[in-house]
Design a protein around this motif. Structure first.
Motif: not given
Length: 262
Positions: A82-83, A89-90, A99-101, A254-256
């Motif tokens: 998760n981190k 993203m940051n 965008k897929k992490y 900006e979307q997060r």
């Protein structure tokens, strides 16, 4: 002759006992389970049912201590993933396109985040092809921003998916929320999810650097090996104003999203 038969019977029983004991302790360490699960989960030719049966076999041949050790390891690995996802993203503040992490754990399971954004009509129907959320210019009008968090544990345990769907409006005044919908899905019988609360934290943004954001609080109950565990998590999706372009009727956004312990 009777002595020979007794000896053969004793040897047979001893062999049976030894074999059974060896089988029962075949997966007598956490590392063996992790290695075997990775091999199973990465197999592209087996169906989920085949994988589930094979993982059940591992469980039946492992001790309660090993299962408990795996539980602890798995929880820490997911938190670490998760981190890493949030750091990715940051570290990527301005991007376009898909965008897929994804983070792949040592046992072959995955943790992933997907960000999506698209234009919608007055009934919230999509009227443009869905694009992955991005820090690009958004034309004035109604839009939908979706943040999805998914942790795939294993075929026997299941998977958890949490989704925040944010409806918002882009205008010369900035950003304004129109509603939020939270959904969750489980794949497997060993996970249950309940949404404790959801809604908008900040409903409007009118200046550069300001944002609107939605939040959901989830209670997740699962069993990875021995016994049950319960966690409470906060899921947050936000949209921040980066720049106005009133001449061309658009706003750069900006979307997060974040996923944290409650």
């Amino acid at each position: 002759m009777r002595k020979i038969m007794k000896l053969v019977l004793c040897l047979s029983l001893a062999l049976l006992f030894t074999t059974t004991k060896a089988d029962a302790s075949l997966f007598n360490s956490k590392s063996k389970i992790i290695s075997e699960m990775k091999s199973i989960n990465s197999n592209k030719f087996w169906s989920d049912k085949v994988k589930k049966d094979k993982i059940k076999s591992i469980w039946s041949k492992s001790t309660k201590k090993v299962q408990r050790d795996y539980d602890i390891w798995k929880s820490k690995e997911i938190e670490s993933a998760n981190k890493k996802l949030e750091n990715k993203m940051n570290a990527d503040p301005f991007y376009e396109g898909t965008k897929k992490y994804v983070e792949i754990l040592d046992d072959g399971t995955t943790v992933e985040i997907t960000l999506e954004d698209c234009e919608v009509d007055e009934n919230n129907n999509e009227i443009t092809p869905k694009l992955r959320a991005s820090s690009v210019w958004k034309n004035y009008g109604n839009r939908k921003y979706t943040y999805t968090y998914k942790a795939s544990l294993s075929p026997i345990i299941g998977a958890q998916t949490h989704r925040l769907i944010n409806y918002y409006t882009v205008s010369a005044s900035g950003l304004k929320s129109r509603g939020v919908v939270e959904t969750s899905y489980t794949a497997g019988l060993l996970i249950s999810i309940k949404c404790l609360s959801s809604g908008w934290q900040d409903k409007s943004a009118t200046k550069v650097g300001h944002n609107i954001d939605s939040r959901a609080k989830w209670r997740i109950s699962y069993s990875l090996g021995l016994g049950n565990a319960t966690q409470e998590k906060f899921q947050r999706a936000y949209m921040k104003i980066v720049q106005f372009d009133k001449k061309n009727k658009r706003v750069k956004i900006e979307q997060r999203g974040t996923w944290k312990n409650s």
